[in-house]
Write a protein that holds these residues in place. Structure first.
Motif, PDB file in Angstrom:
ATOM      1  N   ARG A 240      73.506  28.189  46.844  1.00  0.00           N
ATOM      2  CA  ARG A 240      73.709  28.234  48.298  1.00  0.00           C
ATOM      3  C   ARG A 240      72.382  28.326  49.054  1.00  0.00           C
ATOM      4  NH1 ARG A 240      70.828  31.580  47.284  1.00  0.00           N
ATOM      5  NH2 ARG A 240      70.998  33.810  47.026  1.00  0.00           N
ATOM      6  N   GLY A 241      72.459  28.147  50.371  1.00  0.00           N
ATOM      7  CA  GLY A 241      71.258  28.300  51.192  1.00  0.00           C
ATOM      8  C   GLY A 241      70.589  26.974  51.477  1.00  0.00           C
ATOM      9  N   PRO A 242      69.544  26.998  52.321  1.00  0.00           N
ATOM     10  CA  PRO A 242      68.889  25.755  52.711  1.00  0.00           C
ATOM     11  C   PRO A 242      68.251  25.021  51.531  1.00  0.00           C
ATOM     12  CG  PRO A 242      67.632  27.659  53.490  1.00  0.00           C
ATOM     13  CD  PRO A 242      68.917  28.184  52.948  1.00  0.00           C
ATOM     14  N   MET A 243      68.378  23.691  51.523  1.00  0.00           N
ATOM     15  CA  MET A 243      67.792  22.893  50.443  1.00  0.00           C
ATOM     16  C   MET A 243      66.339  22.561  50.776  1.00  0.00           C
ATOM     17  SD  MET A 243      70.890  20.398  49.255  1.00  0.00           S
ATOM     18  CE  MET A 243      72.149  20.974  48.124  1.00  0.00           C
ATOM     19  N   LEU A 244      65.487  23.546  50.596  1.00  0.00           N
ATOM     20  CA  LEU A 244      64.062  23.403  50.919  1.00  0.00           C
ATOM     21  C   LEU A 244      63.246  23.821  49.701  1.00  0.00           C
ATOM     22  CD1 LEU A 244      64.268  25.232  54.372  1.00  0.00           C
ATOM     23  CD2 LEU A 244      63.919  22.779  54.083  1.00  0.00           C
ATOM     24  N   ALA A 245      62.194  23.055  49.402  1.00  0.00           N
ATOM     25  CA  ALA A 245      61.382  23.342  48.208  1.00  0.00           C
ATOM     26  C   ALA A 245      60.772  24.737  48.249  1.00  0.00           C
ATOM     27  CB  ALA A 245      60.290  22.289  48.064  1.00  0.00           C
ATOM     28  N   HIS A 246      60.290  25.150  49.429  1.00  0.00           N
ATOM     29  CA  HIS A 246      59.633  26.461  49.493  1.00  0.00           C
ATOM     30  C   HIS A 246      60.641  27.607  49.362  1.00  0.00           C
ATOM     31  CE1 HIS A 246      60.168  24.898  53.620  1.00  0.00           C
ATOM     32  NE2 HIS A 246      60.476  26.116  53.971  1.00  0.00           N
ATOM     33  N   LYS A 247      61.926  27.345  49.725  1.00  0.00           N
ATOM     34  CA  LYS A 247      62.982  28.350  49.502  1.00  0.00           C
ATOM     35  C   LYS A 247      63.205  28.500  47.991  1.00  0.00           C
ATOM     36  CE  LYS A 247      67.778  28.716  48.860  1.00  0.00           C
ATOM     37  NZ  LYS A 247      68.625  28.124  47.804  1.00  0.00           N
ATOM     38  N   ALA A 248      63.226  27.354  47.267  1.00  0.00           N
ATOM     39  CA  ALA A 248      63.430  27.366  45.814  1.00  0.00           C
ATOM     40  C   ALA A 248      62.301  28.130  45.118  1.00  0.00           C
ATOM     41  CB  ALA A 248      63.493  25.936  45.287  1.00  0.00           C
ATOM     42  N   GLU A 249      61.065  27.887  45.552  1.00  0.00           N
ATOM     43  CA  GLU A 249      59.908  28.564  44.949  1.00  0.00           C
ATOM     44  C   GLU A 249      59.986  30.080  45.167  1.00  0.00           C
ATOM     45  OE1 GLU A 249      56.287  26.847  46.382  1.00  0.00           O
ATOM     46  OE2 GLU A 249      56.777  24.862  45.630  1.00  0.00           O
ATOM     47  N   GLU A 250      60.360  30.454  46.392  1.00  0.00           N
ATOM     48  CA  GLU A 250      60.483  31.871  46.753  1.00  0.00           C
ATOM     49  C   GLU A 250      61.525  32.557  45.852  1.00  0.00           C
ATOM     50  OE1 GLU A 250      59.126  34.819  49.639  1.00  0.00           O
ATOM     51  OE2 GLU A 250      58.401  32.889  48.934  1.00  0.00           O
ATOM     52  N   GLU A 251      62.661  31.881  45.655  1.00  0.00           N
ATOM     53  CA  GLU A 251      63.714  32.433  44.788  1.00  0.00           C
ATOM     54  C   GLU A 251      63.235  32.508  43.336  1.00  0.00           C
ATOM     55  OE1 GLU A 251      67.946  31.222  46.905  1.00  0.00           O
ATOM     56  OE2 GLU A 251      66.979  29.742  45.630  1.00  0.00           O
ATOM     57  N   GLY A 252      62.520  31.478  42.891  1.00  0.00           N
ATOM     58  CA  GLY A 252      62.001  31.440  41.518  1.00  0.00           C
ATOM     59  C   GLY A 252      61.067  32.605  41.223  1.00  0.00           C
ATOM     60  N   VAL A 253      60.174  32.870  42.167  1.00  0.00           N
ATOM     61  CA  VAL A 253      59.229  33.987  42.017  1.00  0.00           C
ATOM     62  C   VAL A 253      59.997  35.312  41.973  1.00  0.00           C
ATOM     63  CG1 VAL A 253      57.385  35.282  43.188  1.00  0.00           C
ATOM     64  CG2 VAL A 253      57.256  32.793  43.052  1.00  0.00           C
ATOM     65  N   ALA A 254      60.969  35.458  42.881  1.00  0.00           N
ATOM     66  CA  ALA A 254      61.749  36.700  42.943  1.00  0.00           C
ATOM     67  C   ALA A 254      62.519  36.933  41.641  1.00  0.00           C
ATOM     68  CB  ALA A 254      62.710  36.653  44.133  1.00  0.00           C
ATOM     69  N   VAL A 255      63.093  35.864  41.074  1.00  0.00           N
ATOM     70  CA  VAL A 255      63.849  35.987  39.812  1.00  0.00           C
ATOM     71  C   VAL A 255      62.910  36.397  38.668  1.00  0.00           C
ATOM     72  CG1 VAL A 255      65.071  34.669  38.025  1.00  0.00           C
ATOM     73  CG2 VAL A 255      65.802  34.505  40.398  1.00  0.00           C
ATOM     74  N   ALA A 256      61.735  35.778  38.610  1.00  0.00           N
ATOM     75  CA  ALA A 256      60.761  36.131  37.562  1.00  0.00           C
ATOM     76  C   ALA A 256      60.384  37.614  37.668  1.00  0.00           C
ATOM     77  CB  ALA A 256      59.527  35.252  37.683  1.00  0.00           C
ATOM     78  N   GLU A 257      60.212  38.085  38.914  1.00  0.00           N
ATOM     79  CA  GLU A 257      59.873  39.500  39.131  1.00  0.00           C
ATOM     80  C   GLU A 257      61.023  40.410  38.683  1.00  0.00           C
ATOM     81  OE1 GLU A 257      56.808  38.878  42.917  1.00  0.00           O
ATOM     82  OE2 GLU A 257      58.896  39.428  43.290  1.00  0.00           O
ATOM     83  N   ARG A 258      62.261  39.998  38.996  1.00  0.00           N
ATOM     84  CA  ARG A 258      63.428  40.817  38.601  1.00  0.00           C
ATOM     85  C   ARG A 258      63.558  40.884  37.079  1.00  0.00           C
ATOM     86  NH1 ARG A 258      66.464  37.492  43.087  1.00  0.00           N
ATOM     87  NH2 ARG A 258      65.814  38.696  44.910  1.00  0.00           N
ATOM     88  N   MET A 259      63.288  39.765  36.414  1.00  0.00           N
ATOM     89  CA  MET A 259      63.334  39.743  34.944  1.00  0.00           C
ATOM     90  C   MET A 259      62.321  40.733  34.353  1.00  0.00           C
ATOM     91  SD  MET A 259      63.510  35.792  33.842  1.00  0.00           S
ATOM     92  CE  MET A 259      65.002  34.811  33.895  1.00  0.00           C
ATOM     93  N   HIS A 263      61.128  44.451  41.790  1.00  0.00           N
ATOM     94  CA  HIS A 263      62.132  44.238  42.840  1.00  0.00           C
ATOM     95  C   HIS A 263      61.794  42.981  43.649  1.00  0.00           C
ATOM     96  CE1 HIS A 263      64.072  48.080  42.050  1.00  0.00           C
ATOM     97  NE2 HIS A 263      62.856  48.568  41.877  1.00  0.00           N
ATOM     98  N   GLY A 264      62.147  41.838  43.110  1.00  0.00           N
ATOM     99  CA  GLY A 264      61.897  40.574  43.814  1.00  0.00           C
ATOM    100  C   GLY A 264      62.729  40.500  45.079  1.00  0.00           C
ATOM    101  N   HIS A 265      62.167  39.915  46.134  1.00  0.00           N
ATOM    102  CA  HIS A 265      62.841  39.938  47.439  1.00  0.00           C
ATOM    103  C   HIS A 265      62.728  38.578  48.138  1.00  0.00           C
ATOM    104  CE1 HIS A 265      64.218  41.536  51.265  1.00  0.00           C
ATOM    105  NE2 HIS A 265      63.133  41.048  51.844  1.00  0.00           N
ATOM    106  N   VAL A 266      63.841  38.091  48.670  1.00  0.00           N
ATOM    107  CA  VAL A 266      63.838  36.857  49.473  1.00  0.00           C
ATOM    108  C   VAL A 266      64.595  37.137  50.768  1.00  0.00           C
ATOM    109  CG1 VAL A 266      64.529  34.422  49.621  1.00  0.00           C
ATOM    110  CG2 VAL A 266      63.855  35.377  47.418  1.00  0.00           C
ATOM    111  N   ASN A 267      63.980  36.823  51.890  1.00  0.00           N
ATOM    112  CA  ASN A 267      64.642  36.990  53.183  1.00  0.00           C
ATOM    113  C   ASN A 267      64.878  35.609  53.792  1.00  0.00           C
ATOM    114  OD1 ASN A 267      65.483  37.552  55.752  1.00  0.00           O
ATOM    115  ND2 ASN A 267      63.745  38.852  56.298  1.00  0.00           N
ATOM    116  N   PHE A 268      66.144  35.167  53.786  1.00  0.00           N
ATOM    117  CA  PHE A 268      66.480  33.833  54.314  1.00  0.00           C
ATOM    118  C   PHE A 268      66.105  33.671  55.788  1.00  0.00           C
ATOM    119  CE2 PHE A 268      69.979  32.065  51.270  1.00  0.00           C
ATOM    120  CZ  PHE A 268      69.049  32.109  50.239  1.00  0.00           C
ATOM    121  N   ASN A 269      66.059  34.793  56.531  1.00  0.00           N
ATOM    122  CA  ASN A 269      65.752  34.707  57.970  1.00  0.00           C
ATOM    123  C   ASN A 269      64.293  34.390  58.248  1.00  0.00           C
ATOM    124  OD1 ASN A 269      68.383  35.268  58.901  1.00  0.00           O
ATOM    125  ND2 ASN A 269      68.078  37.433  58.450  1.00  0.00           N
ATOM    126  N   THR A 270      63.446  34.479  57.224  1.00  0.00           N
ATOM    127  CA  THR A 270      62.027  34.186  57.461  1.00  0.00           C
ATOM    128  C   THR A 270      61.585  32.912  56.742  1.00  0.00           C
ATOM    129  OG1 THR A 270      61.362  35.612  55.627  1.00  0.00           O
ATOM    130  CG2 THR A 270      61.423  36.624  57.815  1.00  0.00           C
TER     131      THR A 270
END
Length: 310
Positions: A240-259, A263-270
């Motif tokens: 889900r969420g906007p189909m933007l490359a930088h959104k994907a990268e942000e989520e990828g980094v957050a997931v790697a941190e959670r693994m 505490h990986g964090h992504v704020n869709f509003n920013t």
């Protein structure tokens, strides 16, 4: 205008980016398997993944991130041949400037492609089913952009209903009804279909491990990008969420941190949105219309670019 030279430069930039990522893989001791990945089975907290490439390999993994992206949505009755009817991929591979170019959809990709080929000399007509222009952007920005595009010679029609698309050797005919309900025909040399994108989950073999997808084919995740399976995460266009490359990268980094137990964090509003037309448009946060709808107090301001010395 030397289109071949322009395309050559584009290909070089893409190649450079790809090689840059391969270099980062090497530097960070990441093993790269080139091929098509799919789930085979799940067993005792680990997953078997098949990679079909030049050679077939089976990998075992305790943690998996699915980041398979998306593909252009096909308009029924108008399959992509990437010769006359083009997706965004085909639109970036045109060998010459088409005399008449049609675009179905006035979203981000449709506008970017239309803007580029109009500046290179094509007669561009954009057909949009929605009654208004760029509803996701701020109203004032969309209004200004519409004036600028009209001045550039981009023809935009709203509220259209396409009934048939005929693809012949010499070009494409688009039969549609305009906003008044009148039957129209648009004859073009090339047609770009840009009506959104669909998540790439078809070849994943998600059923083999019970990975849950929604009715759009997107992988179902929670706020932390976790799927319904332990140790399986998903990021980017495939969720889900906007189909933007930088959104994907942000989520990828957050997931790697959670693994790694952080505490990986992504704020869709920013997450900023950018449309690479000429001039470019960008926005971040809520638009004035969204604030009004939510009843939030705000102050609006405008500043002219003319006042900027640059």
């Amino acid at each position: 205008m030397d289109v071949a030279q322009m395309t050559k430069r584009k290909d070089e930039v893409v190649k450079q980016n790809n090689e840059g990522i391969l270099f980062l893989f090497k530097k960070n001791k990441i093993t790269f398997f080139h091929g098509r990945g799919s789930f085979v089975k799940a067993a005792e907290g680990s997953y078997e993944i098949k990679v079909s490439g030049k050679v077939e390999e089976n990998l075992q993994a305790k943690q998996v991130i699915v980041a398979t992206g998306s593909s252009a949505r096909v308009l029924p009755g108008a399959a992509f041949d990437e010769v006359n009817i083009l997706s965004n991929d085909g639109a970036l591979r045109l060998a010459a400037v088409p005399k008449r170019l049609g675009i179905v959809g006035s979203g981000v990709i449709g506008l970017e492609m239309g803007s580029v080929w109009r500046r290179l000399g094509a007669e561009v007509t954009v057909l949009e089913a929605m009654p208004n222009f760029l509803p996701a952007a701020d109203e004032a920005v969309a209004k200004e952009a519409l004036k600028v595009f009209a001045k550039q010679g981009l023809k935009l029609e709203f509220g259209v209903k396409i009934s048939e698309i005929k693809n012949a050797k010499k070009g494409v005919s688009v039969l549609y009804n305009n906003a008044k309900g009148e039957a129209q025909t648009l004859e073009v040399d090339k047609l770009i279909v840009s009506i959104g994108r669909v998540p790439n989950t078809a070849g994943l073999n998600a059923d083999a491990v019970g990975l849950k997808c929604d009715e759009r084919g997107a992988i179902v995740v929670n706020d932390l990008c976790q799927t319904n399976l332990p140790g399986v995460w998903a990021v980017g266009d495939v969720v889900r969420g906007p189909m933007l490359a930088h959104k994907a990268e942000e989520e990828g980094v957050a997931v790697a941190e959670r693994m790694a137990g952080q505490h990986g964090h992504v704020n869709f509003n920013t997450i900023p949105w950018v449309i690479y037309t000429h001039p470019e448009m960008a926005w971040v946060g809520k638009t004035e219309q969204q604030l009004k709808a939510e009843g939030l107090a705000y102050k609006a301001g405008q500043f002219p670019f003319l006042a900027n010395g640059r």
